[in-house]
Write a protein that holds these residues in place. Structure first.
Motif, PDB file in Angstrom:
ATOM      1  N   VAL A  12     -12.279  47.618  40.314  1.00  0.00           N
ATOM      2  CA  VAL A  12     -12.599  46.995  39.044  1.00  0.00           C
ATOM      3  C   VAL A  12     -11.374  47.057  38.141  1.00  0.00           C
ATOM      4  O   VAL A  12     -10.568  47.983  38.236  1.00  0.00           O
ATOM      5  CB  VAL A  12     -13.813  47.681  38.376  1.00  0.00           C
ATOM      6  CG1 VAL A  12     -13.491  49.125  38.016  1.00  0.00           C
ATOM      7  CG2 VAL A  12     -14.287  46.911  37.159  1.00  0.00           C
ATOM      8  N   GLY A  16     -13.580  47.229  32.651  1.00  0.00           N
ATOM      9  CA  GLY A  16     -14.762  46.728  33.320  1.00  0.00           C
ATOM     10  C   GLY A  16     -15.810  47.791  33.549  1.00  0.00           C
ATOM     11  O   GLY A  16     -15.686  48.934  33.106  1.00  0.00           O
ATOM     12  N   LEU A  18     -18.980  49.363  36.387  1.00  0.00           N
ATOM     13  CA  LEU A  18     -19.582  49.488  37.701  1.00  0.00           C
ATOM     14  C   LEU A  18     -20.863  50.293  37.561  1.00  0.00           C
ATOM     15  O   LEU A  18     -20.990  51.126  36.662  1.00  0.00           O
ATOM     16  CB  LEU A  18     -18.660  50.191  38.695  1.00  0.00           C
ATOM     17  CG  LEU A  18     -17.498  49.412  39.296  1.00  0.00           C
ATOM     18  CD1 LEU A  18     -16.635  50.350  40.141  1.00  0.00           C
ATOM     19  CD2 LEU A  18     -17.991  48.250  40.136  1.00  0.00           C
TER      20      LEU A  18
END
Length: 122
Positions: A12, A16, A18
């Motif tokens: 990523v 970002g 996850l």
């Protein structure tokens, strides 16, 4: 027997998000506390977040407070780690863990998954 299976890791970009998942099977008493640990390159494994059986009590490492959220769904025997605002410092192998001691936030958990790699690019 107890088995913990992680999923959701990957690559990523910085900033970002996850979401890691851990599916647990086996004896329910070992799931009293469930947690996520991580081991970054050149560092020892350390706890990231933990959650009690009820889900009402949580623990977060200072480095992830405000960015990561741990939750569990006991009906699905699954614990999650939502990771937001990721940075390169979060790059590590992430491990799911379970322990029969409730509200237990130390490093010596009884059961461990195999780990999933999270890599954050800058």
């Amino acid at each position: 027997q107890v088995q913990l299976d992680e999923s959701g890791g990957g690559l990523v970009q910085a900033g970002g998000s996850l979401r890691l998942s851990c599916a647990a099977s086996g004896r329910a008493f070992v799931w009293a506390t469930m947690a996520w640990f991580r081991q970054a390159p050149g560092k020892e494994r350390g706890i990231v977040a933990a959650v009690s059986w009820s889900g009402r009590e949580t623990y977060y490492a200072d480095s992830v407070k405000g960015r990561f959220t741990i939750a569990r769904d006991n009906a699905k025997n699954t614990v999650y780690l939502q990771m937001n605002s990721l940075g390169p410092e979060d790059t590590a192998v992430y491990y799911c863990a379970a322990d029969p001691r409730n509200n237990y936030y130390r490093n010596d958990y009884s059961y461990w998954g195999q780990g999933t790699q999270v890599t954050v690019s800058s």
